[in-house]
Design a protein around this motif. Structure first.
Motif, PDB file in Angstrom:
ATOM      1  N   VAL A 239      -2.701  -7.311 -12.612  1.00 17.87           N
ATOM      2  CA  VAL A 239      -4.160  -7.284 -12.755  1.00 17.87           C
ATOM      3  C   VAL A 239      -4.561  -6.767 -14.132  1.00 17.87           C
ATOM      4  N   GLU A 240      -4.245  -5.511 -14.409  1.00 15.32           N
ATOM      5  CA  GLU A 240      -4.763  -4.892 -15.621  1.00 15.32           C
ATOM      6  C   GLU A 240      -4.164  -5.464 -16.900  1.00 15.32           C
ATOM      7  N   MET A 244      -6.915 -12.782 -16.480  1.00 19.05           N
ATOM      8  CA  MET A 244      -7.295 -13.524 -15.282  1.00 19.05           C
ATOM      9  C   MET A 244      -7.409 -12.600 -14.079  1.00 19.05           C
ATOM     10  N   GLY A 245      -6.479 -11.649 -13.966  1.00 22.97           N
ATOM     11  CA  GLY A 245      -6.505 -10.721 -12.838  1.00 22.97           C
ATOM     12  C   GLY A 245      -7.733  -9.839 -12.846  1.00 22.97           C
ATOM     13  N   VAL A 341     -15.622  -9.662 -18.848  1.00 23.87           N
ATOM     14  CA  VAL A 341     -14.459  -8.796 -19.030  1.00 23.87           C
ATOM     15  C   VAL A 341     -13.880  -9.054 -20.412  1.00 23.87           C
ATOM     16  N   LYS A 342     -13.559  -7.985 -21.136  1.00 24.94           N
ATOM     17  CA  LYS A 342     -12.908  -8.119 -22.425  1.00 24.94           C
ATOM     18  C   LYS A 342     -11.402  -7.940 -22.263  1.00 24.94           C
ATOM     19  N   GLY A 346      -6.446 -15.312 -23.375  1.00 22.37           N
ATOM     20  CA  GLY A 346      -7.351 -16.412 -23.675  1.00 22.37           C
ATOM     21  C   GLY A 346      -8.641 -16.375 -22.886  1.00 22.37           C
ATOM     22  N   PRO A 347      -9.716 -16.985 -23.401  1.00 19.32           N
ATOM     23  CA  PRO A 347     -11.013 -16.973 -22.732  1.00 19.32           C
ATOM     24  C   PRO A 347     -11.019 -17.850 -21.491  1.00 19.32           C
ATOM     25  N   MET A 348     -11.809 -17.429 -20.488  1.00 21.91           N
ATOM     26  CA  MET A 348     -11.947 -18.170 -19.237  1.00 21.91           C
ATOM     27  C   MET A 348     -13.374 -18.061 -18.735  1.00 21.91           C
TER      28      MET A 348
END
Length: 525
Positions: A239-240, A244-245, A341-342, A346-348
């Motif tokens: 996660v951290e 994506m998580g 979220v930063k 890659g961006p999502m």
């Protein structure tokens, strides 16, 4: 995650249906007479038995290989937790691999002395750590005596764990399975269910019955505090350390501010280090009840002998009432919710609309909308975002995010091209959805989509393990595995007008949650 998302265009029970159809060599699905024949044939090949204590046993004979796939599933997951104990179902899954009074230990009687001390000292150490954390959160100084007492206790506790370790036989159940030809010994926890699985030679079925019934009757929460740290590290890794998580966790938290679907299966970083051993044990006793349990055995088996064996080892497990959480329903009418979220990855972008739980007449329609938008390179969003506008690398839809027992999300996950305008991606998605609302899908396109669903999802599913997994899943979540037939009939009856109606009903701004993964430099690119 992407592999999991991509296989969810249709629900798991539909996957099972198509797979079983292939197994009995049917190629046409729309004709009602053939459909009736399929149902009759399948029901003759799958035998369901309910034990006296409520355990449901599903058996399917397939003699093409001298093996059996066994999936033991419980209708309990993260959705059955409260925020204070978030992550308990998943931690408990880990703990049930730690053995019993008979497995995983050299001397259970001597070990018990240490286990009792570990429980007392572990709870006391947790209380010191909680006090220290609460004071720090308030900005208050931590008394030197508290720090000193905690450090002394930590040293004693570590020594106690080392003394206990001499009694532990690690992974003894795995060793027994491997010596008897077993493969794929594993488990998983979701929001809705917890599952344990193994593939064995057919003549070793009793090995499974002995080990798994013992696991349910006499589990020992051995190495609890060590494993709690393992799960905490697992959270950091999955996660951290992954954008994506973090994005998915924040997105679901925003989409489900009231419901337990907003809590992560693995738990929160803030509460995982303090999950209480007594509460974990209580969670097991209250939720691992026979009436919430289904066993699926698929392979080279004899119905009567298998039933007799399962009754011998499992029917004496006592049943009892299970706690029922009061799930507050989420609103289908709210302002658009947004989270960002930063992260260095890659961006999502993810977008989700609340939809009803199964069984609901709109669910099959949503599954087909899923396919229209995202199925392979012919999906409308793929053609628009990836091929034409070069805004995205990948795009996938997911009906039933994050579970299917309660109202859930129709979600769209996009991996942005670096430098692409996230607002443009969002507006493009909304434009494609508006098209679904205003322009009817042709009968030809809809028929093609239905055929593609069959062709795409039967590949790779002709296995005993997949069948055992989905049989037990649908038996628990839908209440009876045979409900699969009614669901397919509804899917086949979906019309272009249904597509327009459902799109207009759910895909609205006042039912939308949006999440963005932003580069650490602060730019959505």
């Amino acid at each position: 995650m992407w592999e999991y998302l991509s296989r969810s265009v249709i629900s798991r029970f539909s996957i099972l249906f198509f797979t079983l159809c292939i197994l009995i060599n049917f190629e046409t699905f729309a004709n009602e007479d053939i459909f009736s024949e399929i149902r009759t044939t399948l029901e003759s090949r799958v035998k369901k038995v309910t034990l006296k204590n409520g355990i449901r046993l599903l058996m399917m004979k397939r003699a093409d290989s001298p093996t059996v796939a066994i999936y033991t599933k419980f209708l309990v997951g993260a959705a059955d937790e409260t925020p204070e104990i978030a992550g308990t179902a998943h931690l408990l899954e880990h703990m049930l691999f730690k053995g019993t009074k008979n497995i995983g230990v050299t001397d259970a009687q001597k070990e018990k002395v240490y286990l009792d001390q570990i429980r007392v000292w572990g709870k006391r150490l947790d209380s010191y750590r909680i006090q220290e954390r609460e004071l720090a959160a308030k900005g208050e100084p931590v008394p030197e005596k508290l720090i000193k007492d905690k450090n002394i206790l930590e040293t004693r506790f570590k020594n106690l764990l080392e003394l206990h370790r001499k009694f532990v036989v690690s992974n003894e159940d795995s060793y027994i399975y491997e010596k008897n030809g077993g493969t794929g010994f594993n488990a998983y926890t979701t929001n809705d269910v917890t599952n344990y699985q193994i593939l064995l030679p057919a003549n070793r079925l009793e090995i499974w019955a002995k080990l798994e019934s013992d696991r349910l009757k006499d589990p020992i929460l051995r190495e609890y505090y060590t494993e709690r740290d393992v799960v905490l590290e697992e959270r950091r890794m999955r996660v951290e350390n992954q954008g994506m998580g973090i994005l998915r966790e924040k997105f679901l938290g925003a989409a489900f501010p009231k419901h337990t679907y907003g809590m992560p299966v693995i738990g929160y970083e803030s509460n995982l280090p303090f999950l209480d051993i007594d509460k974990t044990e209580e969670f097991f006793k209250k939720n691992y009840r026979p009436h919430k349990m289904a066993i699926g055995i698929v392979g080279d088996l004899d119905f009567d002998k298998t039933e007799k064996l399962v009754r011998k080892y499992f029917e004496d497990i006592p049943d009892g009432p299970s706690p029922k959480l009061s799930h507050e329903p989420e609103s289908f009418d709210h302002e658009t919710r947004r989270v960002s979220v930063k992260h260095s990855s890659g961006p999502m972008k993810v977008m989700g609309w609340l939809t009803p739980a199964s069984p609901h007449p709109d669910k099959p329609v949503l599954e087909l909308i899923d396919a229209i938008l995202s199925q392979g390179e012919t999906g409308r969003l793929y053609k628009r975002l990836v091929l034409r506008d070069k805004l995205a690398q990948r795009v996938a839809c997911w009906t039933g995010e994050p579970g299917e027992r309660y109202a859930n999300l129709f979600a769209i996950y996009v991996t942005n091209v670096r430098g692409a305008d996230p607002d443009k991606i969002e507006s493009s998605i909304l434009e494609e959805i508006e098209t679904l609302k205003k322009e009817a899908v042709t009968e030809e396109e809809l028929a093609k989509i239905k055929n593609q669903i069959v062709a795409d999802y039967i590949r790779g599913l002709n296995s005993n393990s997949k069948l055992a997994d989905v049989l037990t899943y649908y038996e628990l979540v839908a209440g009876d595995w045979t409900e699969i037939f009614d669901d397919y009939a509804r899917l086949d009856r979906v019309t272009p007008d249904d597509i327009m109606r459902v799109a207009q009903k759910y895909f609205i701004h006042r039912n939308l949650t949006v999440g963005d993964l932003i580069n650490s430099d602060g730019e959505k690119k």
